[in-house]
Every structure is written in C-alpha cells, then in structure tokens.
Design an enzyme around this catalytic site. Structure first.
Site, short mmCIF file in Angstrom:
data_model
loop_
_atom_site.label_atom_id
_atom_site.label_comp_id
_atom_site.label_asym_id
_atom_site.label_seq_id
_atom_site.Cartn_x
_atom_site.Cartn_y
_atom_site.Cartn_z
N ASP A 80 0.93 -1.17 -0.03
CA ASP A 80 -0.02 0.06 0.16
C ASP A 80 0.80 1.28 -0.08
O ASP A 80 0.53 2.01 -0.75
CB ASP A 80 -0.90 0.05 1.36
CG ASP A 80 -2.18 -0.84 0.89
OD1 ASP A 80 -2.94 -0.31 1.21
OD2 ASP A 80 -2.02 -2.05 0.84
N CYS A 121 0.58 -7.87 5.18
CA CYS A 121 0.20 -6.53 4.67
C CYS A 121 -1.37 -6.36 4.18
O CYS A 121 -1.91 -7.43 4.18
CB CYS A 121 1.07 -5.87 3.57
SG CYS A 121 2.77 -5.57 4.49
N ASP A 122 -1.57 -4.94 3.97
CA ASP A 122 -3.04 -4.62 4.08
C ASP A 122 -4.11 -5.38 3.50
O ASP A 122 -5.13 -5.81 4.16
CB ASP A 122 -3.15 -3.39 3.57
CG ASP A 122 -2.32 -2.35 4.18
OD1 ASP A 122 -1.30 -2.81 4.80
OD2 ASP A 122 -2.70 -0.92 4.38
N LYS A 123 -3.79 -5.83 2.19
CA LYS A 123 -4.93 -6.52 1.65
C LYS A 123 -4.55 -8.09 1.62
O LYS A 123 -5.72 -8.96 1.35
CB LYS A 123 -5.37 -6.05 0.16
CG LYS A 123 -5.44 -4.68 0.06
CD LYS A 123 -6.49 -3.86 1.15
CE LYS A 123 -6.42 -2.62 1.24
NZ LYS A 123 -5.15 -1.65 1.61
N CYS A 199 4.50 -1.86 8.43
CA CYS A 199 4.59 -0.65 9.34
C CYS A 199 4.46 -0.52 10.62
O CYS A 199 3.32 -0.95 11.00
CB CYS A 199 3.79 0.71 8.23
SG CYS A 199 4.26 0.65 6.65
N SER A 474 -6.17 5.26 5.17
CA SER A 474 -5.19 4.23 5.67
C SER A 474 -5.21 4.27 7.50
O SER A 474 -5.77 5.11 7.77
CB SER A 474 -3.73 4.96 5.43
OG SER A 474 -2.76 4.11 6.18
#
Length: 559
Positions: A80, A121-123, A199, A474
C-alpha cells in the site's frame, strides 16, 4: 482417517498424479501423508514480506516434524505504501479478491488437505482469511511481523520517542508550510523505517494481523512479534506443527471464525484503535464465512468498548510497545468481560484457556476498561443524508476539538485534483474537503485518501479542516476525516450532488453526517451528475462486479 489428497493418490487411475509428484522429487512416503499447501505471498517489492521465504522454510520444517508434506505456492502481495497517491492504488483493494480466488483455485485443483497462509500487509491478510473461510479446510495464518520503529526524541509530532513511515507524508505538509527544514525532512525520510516488516504503527497491515489472532486464526502471542526477532522464526515452526493438529482433528476455519469470534475481533479493533479498513475486511470475511453481519451492527459492537491502547496515529506507542506489553492476548484479557465465549482457536484451545495464561505487562500501554485512552471506541459508523447507507470514522484518531465539525464544502472530483489543490494552498481553515468518485466502483478500486489527509495534518489543518470521501483511508491517518460514504457517487449517492459552499455537519458523538438545508431528492431532479473513468483489464471487471463498501466491497460469489 483418509485425507482428501488420498482420493487422487491411490490406484492405477491416478498413477499419473503420483508420477508428476515423483518428477518433482517427492517420495512415496511423502505422498502418503497429508498434503499441506503453504500460501507464500513473498516478493521483493513489499518490505513487509521480505522475510517470508525464511518463515516458509521454518513452517515446512514444522509440518514435516508433525507428519505432513508441505507444498508451497505463491500469490500476489502489493505494498500500500508504494502504491499510495497514484493510479496504482486503484489496484490494491482488488488484489484482496484475487488472493482469495488464487487460494481457492490452487487448493481445489490439487485436493490439498490443509493450508498455511503467510503474509503481512494490508489486503493480503484479509484476502487470505477470506480464502480460508470460503474453502473451510483446516487453515492457519502466520504474519511476517512489524518493522521496528524509528527513533525521534525531539519535536516528535506523535509526542513519544518513536516514529514510523506515516510521518513522512505528514512532514511534506510541514515542509510546505515552512514548519520544518529540508534537512529535517530528509532526515525523517532516511530514519523513519529502519528495518523490514509491516509498518510500525497500527495501520491496516498490523490491524488485520492482530485481528487474525483475535479471531483465533493465528497462534496466541504471534501477531506483534517484530519481523527481525528470532521468536518470529520459532513461531513459524510452531505454526507448521499446529496446522497438522488441525488436520488430524478436522478443525476448520468456520469452526473458529464464528459470529462470536468476529464480534470479539470488532471489540478488539475498537480497543486498540485499529484501522478503518477493518470494517471492509471484517464484513468481507463474514460474507465468505456465511455469517450475517452488517455495517451498522459493526458500529454498535464497536461503541461497546473504549479505546485502550495509545498506538500511533492515535497515541505515541508503536507495535513494539504493544508487543512488549503483551500484545493481542493481553488486550483481550483487559476486555475479557466484554468478549463472547469462543470454544476453539487454531491451537485447539478455547479463548478462555489461552487468556488464562496471559499477562498484561504494561498497563500504561494496555489500559484497563476504567482507564481508557479515549472513552469513545476506535471506530464509529455514521449515518445521515450524505451517507444513508453508512460511513466510517475513527474517533480515536480525530482531535477531540473536531469531534463536532461544521464547515462549507470544498469539492474535488478526484484524489488527483484534491492533492493538487491542497499543495497549491486552495484549502483553508473551516472547510469540509469533499473527494468523490473514489469508491469501489467510482475509483475503481476505492483508493486511500491517505496523502490528502496527511498533507492537511502536516500543514497544521488536521483539526481545522474535515475531509470526507466515498474512498477510504489508511489505518495510519489522523486528523478529522470520514470515509466509505455510501452510496458512493458512482452509485448515484447523495455525495454526487453536493455543491461547493454547502454546509456540512459531522458529529462523531451523535454518529451523524449531514448536509444542512439540502434536499437531495430535489437536487437529483434538477441536476444530472455523471463522472466516469474509462478503465480496462482487471479494473474493468472489478468495476462491473464489486459491491458497495457498506457490504465490504465484496465481489459476490454465490447464488
């Protein structure tokens, strides 16, 4: 017990299957054991996935040690952060469905007996969980761990001693306003992200890794271990052993991911101040698990638990502090009285059994219910004439002075226009910035308005301007913002008919978002609105099939 894979491993009619496995070097003994797929989303682009090759090898060792045969395959894993603020972000949410489909196709095509899902991570995390509950074969999730934070002891905008990746964009706004020097800006860029990993703040990546553990799909005490800690590799081995216990006992994801487990995860998300994107992803996981859950129920569950962990961007702590304080199990112990009973988790123990051996090691980081960081929950679902089907806010990341905000609309038809306008100084104190045409269909792909909000915060406008959008944000955003406005502009939602100068009221306490003195039905009769991006390839198909963000932005896949 005969395993699923045995149905294509026995008899003369399946000699071709055995021959193909032998051609890859598998022995007769290995082919007689349960075949465990390892879904590895490693690539050299995403820093949150940089250690997944090593983790995968440790998982394989754990599988072998407990009587299984591991077989690795890959899937996509977009970053992302690298995709942010340009046309590439339109592809990131759509990868969630790609990942779930990849997993389904590979597992079903090869009649695998169980799966280990490895990502950070995100997705990637929700995509993997969606695939697991859709298939409903024994499965377990392992994340790669967060990065260590950077250290900044003077003039830290978060108030503590640590910084993370999200400070960089905020610093661009400060640089433009002359609040910091170019030398300082360059220092921040070079020191904010010192190691590999997801992150360091509580963005969507770490939120979803924490929620995977809270719903019982990851081993207890695994989600927050830093990527560079040796304990991360030990947990990978333990995960490989654990999947075999799930296979032997035929414990499947829908035994674990129940309505109660998802409800607990929503409460955990509220307590830790998790990402607004958790709304999309929990709703999508519920859909795949065939569990009834809607966005307003999500909101009602969220407000039952206050915000208890002051993690960036809603505090000065990082995932490292959270890990050292006890992590996910510790926050669940802190809110234990609010949690629903969960009979089984991926270590084959109940939630009560897991929490009985947990310790809260720092009560300044993981607060008690009677000593919250914020009395409000981490997520609020808003409703009003701008968003009759719902919108998402994060009160824990909004300055208290902006929990009730009234301002005049300053409308942008796209993220690109908004970024240009903000950088050119068009936005002034007292305005409500409206960015539309960025929903799942309108984007398409529902890109994040991360950069726009971070710029405003860096320009010292975080509590003086409110940003609302049919796109999303985010998990690292702070300031005054509301996303996921439904119906979106591309679905002829009211946001399409807002005009510059309309007075807009956002009240997080009342959970409302209203355009004052606006009759949208009359405007629809008087005004035609059309804004269309011509897209091709995967985004063309995505745009035609994706549902509203209030439904999790899912692509329906059953009758």
């Amino acid at each position: 017990m005969e395993y699923r894979s045995a149905s294509i491993m026995q008899g003369a009619e399946y000699a071709n299957v055995r021959a193909l496995y032998r051609s890859s070097g598998f022995s007769d003994e290995e082919m007689k054991k349960p075949i465990i797929g390892i879904v590895n989303s490693f690539n050299e682009i995403c820093p949150g996935h940089a250690n997944l090759r090593i983790l995968t090898e440790r998982v394989k060792q754990g599988i072998y040690a407990n009587g299984g045969t591991p077989m690795e395959f890959g899937t996509v894993g977009a970053c992302d952060g690298i995709s942010m603020g340009h046309s590439g972000m339109r592809y990131v949410l759509p990868t969630r469905e790609m990942i779930a489909n990849d997993i389904e196709a590979m597992v079903e095509a090869h009649k695998l007996d169980g799966i280990v899902l490895i990502g950070s991570c995100d997705k990637i995390v929700p995509g993997m969980l969606m695939g697991a509950v859709r298939l409903n074969l024994p499965a377990i999730f392992l994340n790669g761990g967060p990065t260590l934070p950077g250290r900044m002891t003077e003039n830290n905008p978060y108030g503590g001693q640590y910084i993370d990746h999200s400070i960089i964009q905020q610093s661009e706004g400060a640089l433009k306003q002359g609040l910091i020097s170019e030398e300082m800006f360059n220092w921040v860029e070079n020191n904010a992200v010192p190691t590999i990993g997801s992150c360091a703040m509580l963005g969507t990546a770490n939120t979803m890794c924490c929620l995977a553990e809270s719903m019982g799909m990851s081993l207890p005490n695994s989600a927050t271990i830093p990527a560079v800690y040796s304990r991360r590799y030990a947990v990978a081995f333990e995960t490989g052993k654990a999947i075999m216990e799930l296979v032997f006992k035929n414990i499947c994801p829908r035994d674990i991911v129940t309505k109660e487990a998802l409800t607990n995860s929503i409460r955990v998300n509220s307590a830790i101040g998790g990402s607004t994107n958790a709304v999309l992803h929990i709703l999508a996981i519920a859909y795949e698990a065939e569990i009834s859950l809607d966005i307003f129920e999500f909101g009602e569950i969220s407000i039952s638990v206050p915000h208890l962990v002051p993690m960036i961007p809603a505090g000065d702590c990082t995932l490292l502090d959270f890990y050292e304080a006890g992590g996910v199990q510790a926050i669940m112990k802190s809110i234990r009285s609010c949690l629903d009973k969960q009979d089984i988790t991926c270590n084959t123990k109940s939630l009560d059994e897991n929490l009985s051996i947990c310790e809260i090691r720092n009560k300044n980081v993981i607060r008690e219910m009677d000593n919250p960081v914020h009395q409000c929950g981490g997520i609020a679902i808003l409703k009003g004439n701008i968003a009759p089907a719902g919108a998402v806010a994060k009160p824990s990341a909004v300055p208290s002075s902006a929990h009730h905000f009234v301002g005049s609309a300053h409308i942008y038809e796209s993220e690109e226009d908004a970024l240009l306008g903000i950088r050119n100084g068009e936005v002034v104190s007292g305005e409500v910035v409206v960015i539309r045409n960025e929903g799942p269909k309108g984007g398409p792909g529902m890109p994040e308005m991360y950069k726009a909000m971070k710029l405003l915060v860096g320009m010292n406008l975080g509590d003086k301007v409110c940003l609302i959008t049919d796109g999303r944000f985010s998990g690292s955003n702070n300031g005054c913002f509301v996303g996921h406005i439904c119906p979106e502009a591309a679905d002829d939602g009211p946001i399409a008919y807002l005009k510059n100068g309309d007075m807009i009221e956002v009240d997080l306490n009342a959970r409302t978002i209203e355009a004052l003195n606006v009759d949208f039905e009359q405007r629809k009769k008087e005004t035609s609105y059309e804004y269309n991006r011509n897209v091709k390839g995967y985004l063309h198909h995505y745009k035609r099939t994706v549902s509203s963000s209030s439904n999790g932005a899912i692509i329906p896949n059953r009758d």
